[in-house]
Design an enzyme around this catalytic site. Structure first.
Site, PDB file in Angstrom:
ATOM      1  N   LYS A 122       2.183  -3.376   5.742  1.00 25.77           N
ATOM      2  CA  LYS A 122       2.250  -3.305   4.285  1.00 25.77           C
ATOM      3  C   LYS A 122       3.677  -3.140   3.769  1.00 25.77           C
ATOM      4  CE  LYS A 122      -1.952  -3.944   2.873  1.00 25.77           C
ATOM      5  NZ  LYS A 122      -2.245  -5.289   2.329  1.00 25.77           N
TER       6      LYS A 122
ATOM      7  N   TYR B 186      -1.262  -0.592   9.890  1.00 24.54           N
ATOM      8  CA  TYR B 186      -1.464  -1.020   8.496  1.00 24.54           C
ATOM      9  C   TYR B 186      -0.207  -0.726   7.671  1.00 24.54           C
ATOM     10  CZ  TYR B 186      -3.821  -0.922   3.882  1.00 24.54           C
ATOM     11  OH  TYR B 186      -4.203  -1.119   2.583  1.00 24.54           O
TER      12      TYR B 186
ATOM     13  N   SER C 152       0.834  -1.202   0.000  1.00 29.60           N
ATOM     14  CA  SER C 152       0.000   0.000   0.000  1.00 29.60           C
ATOM     15  C   SER C 152       0.864   1.245   0.000  1.00 29.60           C
ATOM     16  CB  SER C 152      -0.890   0.003   1.245  1.00 29.60           C
ATOM     17  OG  SER C 152      -1.501   1.256   1.437  1.00 29.60           O
TER      18      SER C 152
END
Length: 309
Positions: A174, A170, A157
Site C-alpha cells: 500500500k 499489505y 491504506s
C-alpha cells in the site's frame, strides 16, 4: 445539498473500477454510474484471500447499474494477469471509445505477523495490490496520454502510511502505491493525467473482522465514495493522498524536515547521534514536489556552511 458545480458530473466519461464486485469497489462503480459514467465493473470474484473466481459478483453490480438506467459491462480479469487486463481495456475502448478513469481498488488480505508469514503470502499480496495497479495503469497509460486526459485513483491504506500489526505484506504494497503515484503524477501532468491515492477506512468483506459491531454502520463503504469522486473528477487534484472514513476526510503527506548540516568529518556519526532530535525536528518541514528537493536542501545547506568555513 446540491451537487455543486458540474465537475462531479461524469456524463460521457468511461471508468474502470477493479475489485468492484462488492464492498468499496461496488460503491465506487454505482456512484460513478449514477453520475453518468459508463463503467467497466471488474472483479475476479474470488474469496478475500484471492482464491477462486467467478464473474457473477461483477455481473450483479452491472445488473444493478443497468436497472437504474446506467451503462456497464462486467469483466472477470485478474489484475495480476497483464494480458487479461489489456483485453479489459480493449473491451472498454471497443464499447465506448475511450477510458477516462481508472480506480485501482482490487485487493486481498493474507494477514499474519511477519514471524509467522509465509513468503508466498507476502509476494501474492504485493502482486495483487501493487503489480495489479501497475498492470491496469500501464494498460491505460498510452491511451490516456494520447487522449490527453486521465484520472487514476490508487487505493492506499493507513496500514501502508502508518503501520498495523499483522499486515507487513499489505502495508508494504500500500505504501508502494503512494510511491508509484508520486512519479506517475509528475510524468502524466503534461497530458492532464492526474494520479491520486485514496486511503479508505471501511467495513467491507475484507476488513469487517477489524471493526466492533457498533462501528460497522459508521464505517460503511458509502462514506468513502465522496473522496473517490473528487479524485476521479475533471477538477481533481494531482498527487494527493486523501483519507476517508465515517464521514471524515483528511490528507496524508510525506514530509522533509529542515535538517541540520553536520559536514563530513571523522566524528560526524557521533555528531549525528548527538543531534538526531535536531535533524528530526518537524518545525518548518516541507512537502517536496519531487525527489530533487532532498538533494537541493542538502546542497543549499552545504554551500551555506562552506561559506562560513
Amino acid at each position: 445539498m446540491s451537487n455543486g458545480s458540474s465537475n462531479l458530473d461524469f456524463k460521457g466519461r468511461v471508468a474502470i473500477v477493479t475489485g468492484a464486485g462488492g464492498g468499496l469497489g461496488r460503491q465506487h462503480a454505482l456512484a460513478l454510474a449514477a453520475r453518468g459514467a459508463k463503467v467497466v465493473v471488474n472483479d475476479l470474484g474470488g474469496a478475500r484471500d484471492g482464491s477462486g473466481g467467478s464473474v457473477s459478483a461483477a455481473q450483479a453490480v452491472v445488473d444493478e447499474i443497468k436497472a437504474a438506467g446506467g451503462e456497464a459491462i462486467a469483466n472477470g480479469a485478474s489484475v495480476t494477469d497483464f494480458e487479461a487486463v489489456q483485453a479489459m481495456i480493449k473491451e472498454a475502448v471497443d464499447a465506448w471509445g475511450r477510458v477516462d478513469i481508472l480506480v485501482n481498488n482490487a485487493g486481498i488480505l493474507r494477514d499474519k505477523s511477519f514471524a509467522k508469514m509465509d513468503l508466498a503470502d507476502f509476494k501474492l499480496v504485493v502482486d495483487v495490490h501493487l503489480m495489479g495497479a501497475v498492470n491496469c495503469t500501464k494498460a491505460v497509460w498510452a491511451l490516456m496520454n494520447e487522449q490527453k486526459y486521465g484520472r487514476i485513483v490508487m487505493t492506499t491504506s493507513s496500514t501502508g502510511l502508518y503501520g498495523n500489526f499483522g499486515q507487513s505484506n499489505y502495508g508494504a504494497a500500500k505504501l508502494a502505491l503512494v510511491g508509484l503515484m508520486q512519479t506517475l503524477s509528475i510524468e502524466g501532468a503534461k497530458n492532464d493525467i492526474r494520479v491520486n491515492c485514496l486511503a479508505p477506512t471501511a467495513a467491507t468483506r475484507m476488513t469487517e473482522d477489524l471493526f466492533p459491531k457498533e462501528m460497522l454502520e459508521a464505517f460503511r463503504p458509502e462514506a468513502v465514495v465522496p473522496a473517490m469522486l473528487v479524485l476521479a473528477a475533471q477538477d481533481a487534484p494531482n498527487r494527493t493522498v486523501l483519507c476517508a472514513g465515517a464521514g471524515t476526510f483528511e490528507a496524508a503527506h510525506i514530509t522533509l524536515t529542515q535538517g541540520a548540516w553536520l559536514g563530513i568529518e571523522a566524528d560526524t556519526p557521533e555528531q549525528l547521534a548527538a543531534r538526531l532530535s535536531e535533524v528530526t525536528d518537524r518545525e518548518g518541514e516541507a512537502v517536496p514536489q519531487s525527489g530533487a528537493a532532498q538533494g537541493a536542501n542538502e546542497v543549499a545547506k552545504g554551500m551555506a556552511n562552506a561559506k562560513r568555513i
